[in-house]
Design a protein around this motif. Structure first.
Motif, PDB file in Angstrom:
ATOM      1  N   LEU A  50       0.830  -1.207   0.000  1.00 49.68           N
ATOM      2  CA  LEU A  50       0.000   0.000   0.000  1.00 49.68           C
ATOM      3  C   LEU A  50       0.866   1.258   0.000  1.00 49.68           C
ATOM      4  CD1 LEU A  50      -2.723   1.438   0.173  1.00 49.68           C
ATOM      5  CD2 LEU A  50      -2.648   1.121   2.656  1.00 49.68           C
ATOM      6  N   LEU A  51       1.905   1.271   0.811  1.00 49.21           N
ATOM      7  CA  LEU A  51       2.788   2.447   0.867  1.00 49.21           C
ATOM      8  C   LEU A  51       3.480   2.691  -0.471  1.00 49.21           C
ATOM      9  CD1 LEU A  51       4.381   2.172   4.431  1.00 49.21           C
ATOM     10  CD2 LEU A  51       2.446   3.581   3.676  1.00 49.21           C
ATOM     11  N   ARG A  52       3.882   1.623  -1.156  1.00 46.59           N
ATOM     12  CA  ARG A  52       4.510   1.776  -2.480  1.00 46.59           C
ATOM     13  C   ARG A  52       3.508   2.355  -3.488  1.00 46.59           C
ATOM     14  NH1 ARG A  52       7.451  -2.633  -0.888  1.00 46.59           N
ATOM     15  NH2 ARG A  52       5.972  -4.182  -1.607  1.00 46.59           N
ATOM     16  N   ALA A  53       2.294   1.835  -3.476  1.00 50.24           N
ATOM     17  CA  ALA A  53       1.262   2.331  -4.398  1.00 50.24           C
ATOM     18  C   ALA A  53       0.933   3.792  -4.105  1.00 50.24           C
ATOM     19  CB  ALA A  53       0.008   1.462  -4.284  1.00 50.24           C
ATOM     20  N   ILE A  54       0.885   4.143  -2.835  1.00 54.44           N
ATOM     21  CA  ILE A  54       0.607   5.529  -2.447  1.00 54.44           C
ATOM     22  C   ILE A  54       1.727   6.452  -2.916  1.00 54.44           C
ATOM     23  CG2 ILE A  54       0.513   7.064  -0.427  1.00 54.44           C
ATOM     24  CD1 ILE A  54      -1.250   4.916   0.917  1.00 54.44           C
ATOM     25  N   ALA A  55       2.970   5.996  -2.809  1.00 54.50           N
ATOM     26  CA  ALA A  55       4.109   6.821  -3.238  1.00 54.50           C
ATOM     27  C   ALA A  55       4.012   7.155  -4.722  1.00 54.50           C
ATOM     28  CB  ALA A  55       5.418   6.113  -2.929  1.00 54.50           C
TER      29      ALA A  55
END
Length: 195
Positions: A106-111
């Motif tokens: 999720l954090l990668r997609a948000i970035a």
């Protein structure tokens, strides 16, 4: 007819052809230059349109990536929250690792979305990130495992407040809904102009 008259008429005709021919040639060259310029402009507009279409496709894929990662993280967090209550047969560390992997995805997609989005979309995805952080760390709390529903502190409108796991998940779900609404508005209402 006398040869002098014929020569004079031929010379006058040649001068007349030259006088008419040069402007005609100039006009043809000018028309050809305009046509070439129009072709170049049309190619530039077409290239810009293709670039915008490609960019929107990439953005749409990134926005979908956040939604997919959000759903997977929510499922994993809910599974981790309920595991002690439901006496899940899987090892709690395994469930926690699954949730951590979903959180990292999720954090990668948000970035990716944060880097290439307008401010309102970036703000809505930041809200998802904030609630995901609360959910992630709260789900790992071992203090509340004997309770029917774990509780923890979350940031509320009037400062920190105690919240149940279902309340924290509701906050996360509301952030997801706001994100979807913002992305829809951006993708459907704000059509970039081609200049």
């Amino acid at each position: 007819m006398k040869p002098e008259i014929i020569a004079a008429l031929a010379a006058a005709g040649g001068t007349l052809l030259t006088a008419v021919g040069l402007p005609a040639t100039y006009l043809q060259a000018r028309a050809a230059r305009k046509a070439a310029s129009s072709s170049v402009e049309a190619a530039q507009i077409s290239a810009r349109a293709l670039h915008l279409q490609t960019r929107r496709t990439v953005q749409r894929d990134a926005y979908l990536g956040v939604l997919t990662a959000t759903d997977e993280f929510r499922r994993a967090a809910w599974s981790r929250t309920l595991a002690p209550i439901l006496h899940d047969s899987r090892d709690l560390d395994e469930i926690t690792d699954e949730m951590a992997d979903a959180h990292n995805d999720l954090l990668r997609a948000i970035a990716v979305v944060t880097l290439d989005s307008p401010d309102d979309v970036a703000a809505s995805v930041q809200l998802i990130k904030d609630h995901a952080e609360t959910l992630f760390y709260s789900c790992q709390s071992d203090e509340n495992e004997d309770m029917d529903e774990p509780i923890w502190w979350v940031a509320g409108k009037d400062g920190d407040e105690l919240a149940s796991s279902s309340r924290v998940i509701d906050l996360f779900d509301n952030a997801r809904k706001k994100y979807i609404s913002t992305v829809r508005k951006y993708l459907n209402d704000e059509v970039p102009e081609i200049t």
